[in-house]
Motif scaffolding. Structure first.
Motif, PDB file in Angstrom:
ATOM      1  N   LEU A   1     -45.404  95.525 -46.083  1.00  0.00           N
ATOM      2  CA  LEU A   1     -44.520  94.368 -46.181  1.00  0.00           C
ATOM      3  C   LEU A   1     -45.033  93.276 -45.267  1.00  0.00           C
ATOM      4  O   LEU A   1     -45.259  93.503 -44.082  1.00  0.00           O
ATOM      5  N   THR A   2     -45.224  92.083 -45.822  1.00  0.00           N
ATOM      6  CA  THR A   2     -45.589  90.900 -45.046  1.00  0.00           C
ATOM      7  C   THR A   2     -44.535  89.840 -45.302  1.00  0.00           C
ATOM      8  O   THR A   2     -44.364  89.388 -46.438  1.00  0.00           O
ATOM      9  N   SER A   3     -43.814  89.464 -44.234  1.00  0.00           N
ATOM     10  CA  SER A   3     -42.717  88.510 -44.423  1.00  0.00           C
ATOM     11  C   SER A   3     -42.515  87.678 -43.167  1.00  0.00           C
ATOM     12  O   SER A   3     -41.542  87.851 -42.433  1.00  0.00           O
ATOM     13  N   PRO A   4     -43.435  86.756 -42.868  1.00  0.00           N
ATOM     14  CA  PRO A   4     -43.247  85.901 -41.691  1.00  0.00           C
ATOM     15  C   PRO A   4     -42.072  84.951 -41.881  1.00  0.00           C
ATOM     16  O   PRO A   4     -41.664  84.660 -43.007  1.00  0.00           O
ATOM     17  N   ASP A   5     -41.527  84.485 -40.782  1.00  0.00           N
ATOM     18  CA  ASP A   5     -40.451  83.496 -40.862  1.00  0.00           C
ATOM     19  C   ASP A   5     -40.944  82.261 -41.606  1.00  0.00           C
ATOM     20  O   ASP A   5     -42.010  81.714 -41.303  1.00  0.00           O
ATOM     21  N   GLY A   6     -40.171  81.827 -42.563  1.00  0.00           N
ATOM     22  CA  GLY A   6     -40.574  80.705 -43.393  1.00  0.00           C
ATOM     23  C   GLY A   6     -41.261  81.123 -44.674  1.00  0.00           C
ATOM     24  O   GLY A   6     -41.540  80.278 -45.533  1.00  0.00           O
ATOM     25  N   GLY A   7     -41.573  82.431 -44.774  1.00  0.00           N
ATOM     26  CA  GLY A   7     -42.161  82.972 -45.989  1.00  0.00           C
ATOM     27  C   GLY A   7     -43.664  82.723 -46.073  1.00  0.00           C
ATOM     28  O   GLY A   7     -44.267  82.137 -45.169  1.00  0.00           O
ATOM     29  N   PRO A   8     -44.284  83.163 -47.164  1.00  0.00           N
ATOM     30  CA  PRO A   8     -43.681  83.939 -48.244  1.00  0.00           C
ATOM     31  C   PRO A   8     -43.522  85.413 -47.883  1.00  0.00           C
ATOM     32  O   PRO A   8     -44.109  85.877 -46.902  1.00  0.00           O
ATOM     33  N   THR A   9     -42.754  86.123 -48.670  1.00  0.00           N
ATOM     34  CA  THR A   9     -42.601  87.563 -48.515  1.00  0.00           C
ATOM     35  C   THR A   9     -43.437  88.256 -49.586  1.00  0.00           C
ATOM     36  O   THR A   9     -43.333  87.935 -50.768  1.00  0.00           O
ATOM     37  N   VAL A  10     -44.275  89.195 -49.155  1.00  0.00           N
ATOM     38  CA  VAL A  10     -45.141  89.926 -50.086  1.00  0.00           C
ATOM     39  C   VAL A  10     -44.924  91.425 -49.842  1.00  0.00           C
ATOM     40  O   VAL A  10     -45.127  91.916 -48.725  1.00  0.00           O
ATOM     41  N   LEU A  11     -44.506  92.125 -50.874  1.00  0.00           N
ATOM     42  CA  LEU A  11     -44.301  93.567 -50.817  1.00  0.00           C
ATOM     43  C   LEU A  11     -45.369  94.226 -51.676  1.00  0.00           C
ATOM     44  O   LEU A  11     -45.495  93.932 -52.868  1.00  0.00           O
ATOM     45  N   ARG A  12     -46.164  95.111 -51.061  1.00  0.00           N
ATOM     46  CA  ARG A  12     -47.200  95.835 -51.785  1.00  0.00           C
ATOM     47  C   ARG A  12     -46.902  97.330 -51.719  1.00  0.00           C
ATOM     48  O   ARG A  12     -46.669  97.871 -50.640  1.00  0.00           O
ATOM     49  N   VAL A  13     -46.939  97.974 -52.870  1.00  0.00           N
ATOM     50  CA  VAL A  13     -46.688  99.413 -52.963  1.00  0.00           C
ATOM     51  C   VAL A  13     -47.790 100.025 -53.811  1.00  0.00           C
ATOM     52  O   VAL A  13     -48.147  99.487 -54.864  1.00  0.00           O
ATOM     53  N   GLU A  14     -48.342 101.145 -53.332  1.00  0.00           N
ATOM     54  CA  GLU A  14     -49.341 101.888 -54.103  1.00  0.00           C
ATOM     55  C   GLU A  14     -48.810 103.284 -54.359  1.00  0.00           C
ATOM     56  O   GLU A  14     -48.400 103.992 -53.436  1.00  0.00           O
ATOM     57  N   LEU A  15     -48.827 103.686 -55.630  1.00  0.00           N
ATOM     58  CA  LEU A  15     -48.310 104.993 -56.046  1.00  0.00           C
ATOM     59  C   LEU A  15     -49.425 105.782 -56.693  1.00  0.00           C
ATOM     60  O   LEU A  15     -49.921 105.390 -57.771  1.00  0.00           O
ATOM     61  N   PRO A  16     -49.893 106.872 -56.081  1.00  0.00           N
ATOM     62  CA  PRO A  16     -50.929 107.689 -56.717  1.00  0.00           C
ATOM     63  C   PRO A  16     -50.440 108.266 -58.040  1.00  0.00           C
ATOM     64  O   PRO A  16     -49.270 108.646 -58.188  1.00  0.00           O
ATOM     65  N   CYS A  17     -51.348 108.337 -59.008  1.00  0.00           N
ATOM     66  CA  CYS A  17     -50.992 108.830 -60.328  1.00  0.00           C
ATOM     67  C   CYS A  17     -51.639 110.167 -60.637  1.00  0.00           C
ATOM     68  O   CYS A  17     -51.572 110.646 -61.780  1.00  0.00           O
ATOM     69  N   GLY A  18     -52.306 110.764 -59.631  1.00  0.00           N
ATOM     70  CA  GLY A  18     -52.947 112.049 -59.869  1.00  0.00           C
ATOM     71  C   GLY A  18     -51.923 113.147 -60.002  1.00  0.00           C
ATOM     72  O   GLY A  18     -50.766 113.024 -59.626  1.00  0.00           O
ATOM     73  N   SER A  19     -52.382 114.261 -60.579  1.00  0.00           N
ATOM     74  CA  SER A  19     -51.474 115.396 -60.764  1.00  0.00           C
ATOM     75  C   SER A  19     -51.327 116.179 -59.482  1.00  0.00           C
ATOM     76  O   SER A  19     -52.115 116.071 -58.593  1.00  0.00           O
TER      77      SER A  19
END
Length: 411
Positions: free
Chosen positions: A393-411
């Motif tokens: 999560l990157t959200s400095p005062d004044g913005g912008p807010t950037v939410l990055r999520v990585e989800l593995p898809c392996g079995s």
């Protein structure tokens, strides 16, 4: 010829690596002197409380060396430290027993002794080779005897041409700088990498923590479903039963009232069915199985009160658990942005390699977003970590807010 081109191509990066290593070597020397001072003060008892903090201060410098070596070798070098927590006695016990601290000190000692010399060679060897080549061009322009070249005064054409020939072995040694840079990076990897059992223990601890968080989230979800069923659908179905019972009793005495109760029971049953459908959708949205993740996210974006720009060109189908997690992550992110960001627009990008689904949600709001216990962002992190993923999560005062999520898809 290919060997020469390859070495020349790798030479600038090797020089840069070794020169920066020379700078960090000087810093390592100061760090070693500081440690020795702390040790000396500890002999009289004054420096003992400073030992844990001194080791913590060293870690950023060691971290720089880990990252440099990892980039050079093209493979990660993990940092596994035992947490120095509790009272002073516990911190000291951890400081002295943690193998990572001993590896850090070993690297500092080696790097402080060798790094500065190798860094100087990385600059001196190429410059010396170039100088040897151009000596015949300028030896007559300087005062006689002012050029001392490897113990030989350059004061004639034969000595000037001999100097140019000396550039060959000097240049050959300079071309070995990529190898030396590789040796330095390998030494950093050997000294700074944790043993396999430490990596395994750290992995087990991380999995234990994420499993506990997943179980907590699962328990909270079950309690929510139970509450929704108890307070909603179950109460409405009980009302339907009572209304139908009353209608049965009034069927002969007051047919009109009985008919009204039947219609009321029908409306109540319809509302109960709608609530049951909402509960089912909250567990696993049917649109995911029917139309896929891209369509489900498009439906979410269409319902958002803030305009949403979508980039779903590289989504494809993913495992059901990953698609469900991604759906709820984006739904929670949109809810948070709607409630708190004051944004005028939101951007959602989904993609990534087949083995990892990458999600990025950004908005142009006021920023300042942070995780709070029990909050939506903490829930997103729990969902990601339950699948062995990660959230940034990157959200400095004044913005912008950037939410990055990585989800593995392996079995």
């Amino acid at each position: 010829m290919h060997y020469l081109r390859d070495r020349l191509r790798r030479l600038p990066s090797a020089i840069g690596y070794l020169v920066i290593g020379g700078v960090t070597s000087v810093l390592s020397l100061f760090a070693v002197i500081g440690l020795l001072l702390v040790v000396a003060l500890s002999l009289v008892g004054v420096g003992i409380p400073a030992i844990p903090e001194a080791l913590r201060v060293l870690r950023p410098l060691i971290g720089v060396e880990r990252r440099r070596a990892a980039r050079r070798l093209g493979e990660p070098i993990e940092a596994v430290y035992r947490p120095m927590e509790g009272d002073l006695r516990r911190q000291l016990a951890t400081a002295f027993t943690d193998p990572a601290n001993r590896r850090d000190i070993g690297w500092l000692l080696l790097h402080a002794v060798t790094g500065i010399y190798v860094g100087v060679l990385a600059v001196a060897l190429p410059l010396s080779a170039l100088n040897q080549l151009v000596i015949p061009a300028y030896w007559r322009l300087v005062p006689a005897g002012s050029i001392a070249n490897f113990g030989m005064a350059v004061d004639s054409w034969p000595t000037a041409l001999l100097s140019m020939l000396i550039a060959v072995p000097v240049g050959a040694v300079a071309l070995q700088l990529p190898v030396i840079a590789g040796w330095q990076a390998t030494a950093a990897k050997i000294l700074l990498s944790p043993p396999e059992d430490a990596l395994l223990a750290d992995r087990v601890a991380a999995l234990t923590a994420t499993r506990a968080a997943a179980l907590d989230a699962h328990g909270a979800e079950l309690r929510r479903i139970e509450r929704d069923l108890h307070d909603g659908a179950q109460a409405r179905i009980a009302a339907v039963i009572m209304q139908l019972g009353l209608a049965d009793q009034l069927r002969e005495q007051d047919p009109a009232a009985a008919q009204g109760l039947v219609r009321k029971a029908q409306d109540t049953a319809t509302a109960a069915l709608a609530e049951l459908r909402d509960v089912v959708r909250s567990v696993y949205p049917p649109v995911l199985s029917d139309r896929g993740l891209a369509s489900a996210i498009s439906a979410l974006a269409a319902r958002s009160p803030i305009p949403v720009v979508l980039d779903l060109s590289h989504v494809g189908r993913r495992p059901a658990a990953v698609e469900a997690a991604a759906y709820f992550v984006i739904a929670e992110a949109l809810t948070n942005a709607t409630k708190h960001s004051g944004a005028g627009s939101i951007s959602i990008v989904l993609g990534g390699a087949p083995e990892v689904l990458a999600i990025e949600v950004s908005d142009d709001g006021v920023g300042g977003a942070g995780e709070a216990y029990g909050g939506g962002l903490a829930g997103i992190r729990r969902r990601a970590e339950a699948l062995d993923g990660r959230m940034e999560l990157t959200s400095p005062d004044g913005g912008p807010t950037v939410l990055r999520v990585e989800l593995p898809c392996g079995s």
